[in-house]
Design an enzyme around this catalytic site. Sequence first.
Site, PDB file in Angstrom:
ATOM      1  N   TRP A   1      14.578  36.677  45.116  1.00  9.80           N
ATOM      2  CA  TRP A   1      14.378  37.275  46.443  1.00  9.80           C
ATOM      3  C   TRP A   1      12.306  37.233  45.913  1.00  9.80           C
ATOM      4  O   TRP A   1      12.084  37.686  46.799  1.00  9.80           O
ATOM      5  CB  TRP A   1      15.271  38.817  46.532  1.00  9.80           C
ATOM      6  CG  TRP A   1      16.317  38.625  46.928  1.00  9.80           C
ATOM      7  CD1 TRP A   1      17.087  37.531  47.344  1.00  9.80           C
ATOM      8  CD2 TRP A   1      17.655  39.701  46.969  1.00  9.80           C
ATOM      9  NE1 TRP A   1      17.789  38.226  47.928  1.00  9.80           N
ATOM     10  CE2 TRP A   1      18.496  39.544  47.662  1.00  9.80           C
ATOM     11  CE3 TRP A   1      17.417  40.992  46.959  1.00  9.80           C
ATOM     12  CZ2 TRP A   1      19.517  40.404  48.059  1.00  9.80           C
ATOM     13  CZ3 TRP A   1      18.573  41.532  46.724  1.00  9.80           C
ATOM     14  CH2 TRP A   1      19.792  41.676  47.222  1.00  9.80           C
ATOM     15  N   LYS A   2      12.790  37.059  44.805  1.00  9.72           N
ATOM     16  CA  LYS A   2      11.100  36.930  44.567  1.00  9.72           C
ATOM     17  C   LYS A   2      11.091  38.447  44.827  1.00  9.72           C
ATOM     18  O   LYS A   2      11.367  38.413  44.750  1.00  9.72           O
ATOM     19  CB  LYS A   2      10.363  35.800  44.934  1.00  9.72           C
ATOM     20  CG  LYS A   2      10.704  34.246  45.366  1.00  9.72           C
ATOM     21  CD  LYS A   2      10.042  33.186  45.852  1.00  9.72           C
ATOM     22  CE  LYS A   2      10.648  31.846  46.286  1.00  9.72           C
ATOM     23  NZ  LYS A   2      10.346  30.462  46.165  1.00  9.72           N
TER      24      LYS A   2
ATOM     25  N   HIS B   1      10.581  29.274  36.583  1.00  6.27           N
ATOM     26  CA  HIS B   1      10.566  29.064  37.843  1.00  6.27           C
ATOM     27  C   HIS B   1       9.449  27.938  37.639  1.00  6.27           C
ATOM     28  O   HIS B   1       8.479  28.722  37.475  1.00  6.27           O
ATOM     29  CB  HIS B   1      11.141  30.341  38.690  1.00  6.27           C
ATOM     30  CG  HIS B   1      10.989  30.107  40.222  1.00  6.27           C
ATOM     31  ND1 HIS B   1       9.372  29.742  40.359  1.00  6.27           N
ATOM     32  CD2 HIS B   1      11.854  29.268  40.656  1.00  6.27           C
ATOM     33  CE1 HIS B   1      10.185  29.354  42.065  1.00  6.27           C
ATOM     34  NE2 HIS B   1      11.627  29.592  41.515  1.00  6.27           N
TER      35      HIS B   1
ATOM     36  N   GLU C   1      14.561  21.703  41.225  1.00  3.78           N
ATOM     37  CA  GLU C   1      13.488  22.411  42.092  1.00  3.78           C
ATOM     38  C   GLU C   1      12.522  21.852  41.797  1.00  3.78           C
ATOM     39  O   GLU C   1      11.452  22.466  40.952  1.00  3.78           O
ATOM     40  CB  GLU C   1      13.779  24.201  41.649  1.00  3.78           C
ATOM     41  CG  GLU C   1      14.668  24.854  41.848  1.00  3.78           C
ATOM     42  CD  GLU C   1      14.554  25.891  41.967  1.00  3.78           C
ATOM     43  OE1 GLU C   1      15.061  26.683  43.398  1.00  3.78           O
ATOM     44  OE2 GLU C   1      13.458  26.831  41.567  1.00  3.78           O
TER      45      GLU C   1
ATOM     46  N   GLY D   1       9.838  26.451  49.038  1.00  6.24           N
ATOM     47  CA  GLY D   1       8.818  27.147  49.989  1.00  6.24           C
ATOM     48  C   GLY D   1       7.892  26.567  50.550  1.00  6.24           C
ATOM     49  O   GLY D   1       7.043  26.426  51.951  1.00  6.24           O
TER      50      GLY D   1
ATOM     51  N   GLY E   1      13.752  31.012  50.185  1.00  6.67           N
ATOM     52  CA  GLY E   1      13.453  31.518  51.441  1.00  6.67           C
ATOM     53  C   GLY E   1      14.457  32.100  52.129  1.00  6.67           C
ATOM     54  O   GLY E   1      14.107  32.893  53.089  1.00  6.67           O
TER      55      GLY E   1
HETATM   56  C1  PEP Z   1      13.159  28.861  45.387  1.00  3.70           C
HETATM   57  O1  PEP Z   1      12.081  29.494  44.749  1.00  3.70           O
HETATM   58  O2  PEP Z   1      13.742  28.754  43.757  1.00  3.70           O
HETATM   59  C2  PEP Z   1      13.137  28.188  45.841  1.00  3.70           C
HETATM   60  C3  PEP Z   1      13.929  27.451  45.961  1.00  3.70           C
HETATM   61  O3  PEP Z   1      12.746  28.894  47.225  1.00  3.70           O
HETATM   62  P1  PEP Z   1      12.671  28.186  48.326  1.00  3.70           P
HETATM   63  O4  PEP Z   1      14.241  28.060  49.607  1.00  3.70           O
HETATM   64  O5  PEP Z   1      11.782  29.201  49.191  1.00  3.70           O
HETATM   65  O6  PEP Z   1      12.247  26.790  48.498  1.00  3.70           O
END
Ligand code: PEP
Length: 249
Positions: free
Chosen positions: A8-9, A94, A164, A170, A228
């Site tokens: 959820w950041k 992250h 990631e 994002g 997101g």
């Molecule tokens: C994240 O920030 O870990 C991520 C995967 O973001 P998003 O799904 O928005 O790309």
Amino acid sequence: MKRVYANWKLNLPLPEAVEYAKALFNATQEEARYTEIVVFVSHSQIFPVSAVLQNTFLQVGAQDCSQFDKGAYTGEVSARMCSAAGAAFVLLGHSERRRFFGEKEDLLRLKMERALEAGLQPVLCVGETLEERKAGLVETIIQNQLSILPQNSIGARSWIVAYEPVWAIGTGMNASEEQIEAVHHFIKDRIAQVSGNTPIVLYGGSVSPENRTAILALDSVDGVLVGGASLQLETFLPIVQEAARLGKH
Ligand code: PEP
């Protein structure tokens, strides 16, 4: 079982976060038997969101923890505090922590130690930038990021890796199935060579209702970390439902 983790950041204010956690629990009672759902919330929300999700299948994680256990470190939140407040997991490394807060391997190694001591399950985020990918450095970068994983805990499966790619977070531009498979196999092979155990590896980066079926279907993908699209039930629920559908078979 495929996992679905929500990041959820720095987004939902407390009343919304609590309401959303309740709605998520109500909407996923059946699905939660076939997939592991974890919500990674701000430190101040660990306790209230954990209270809402107590005695449910849904779990809570922190988005970061301090490299220190206690002492004169103003503003820090320790892994033990996260655990005492109700977190079972913690995100480490992250790309937003690496980018905006300059986190590097030396610091992350300490955070990993504190997290494991506190009984949290760390989710180590690794991934390359677009420049690094173009320069053919994907494996070099990831191998270095993986180097902080403690050898003596490898067999215990006490941590998880999330691949990631920075350029996919994002941006709405997810990695292709081939790119995901190649990196996931690389991570699994590297760790298996050292430990004899195959780790859990999640994919994160613009996972959405549109691409969730193709990504979750990949054998090397043990689950997804969603940013997101995790902020609204409308977009998160289809991802959870797909993971649960695969978990039933
Ligand atoms: C994240 O920030 O870990 C991520 C995967 O973001 P998003 O799904 O928005 O790309």
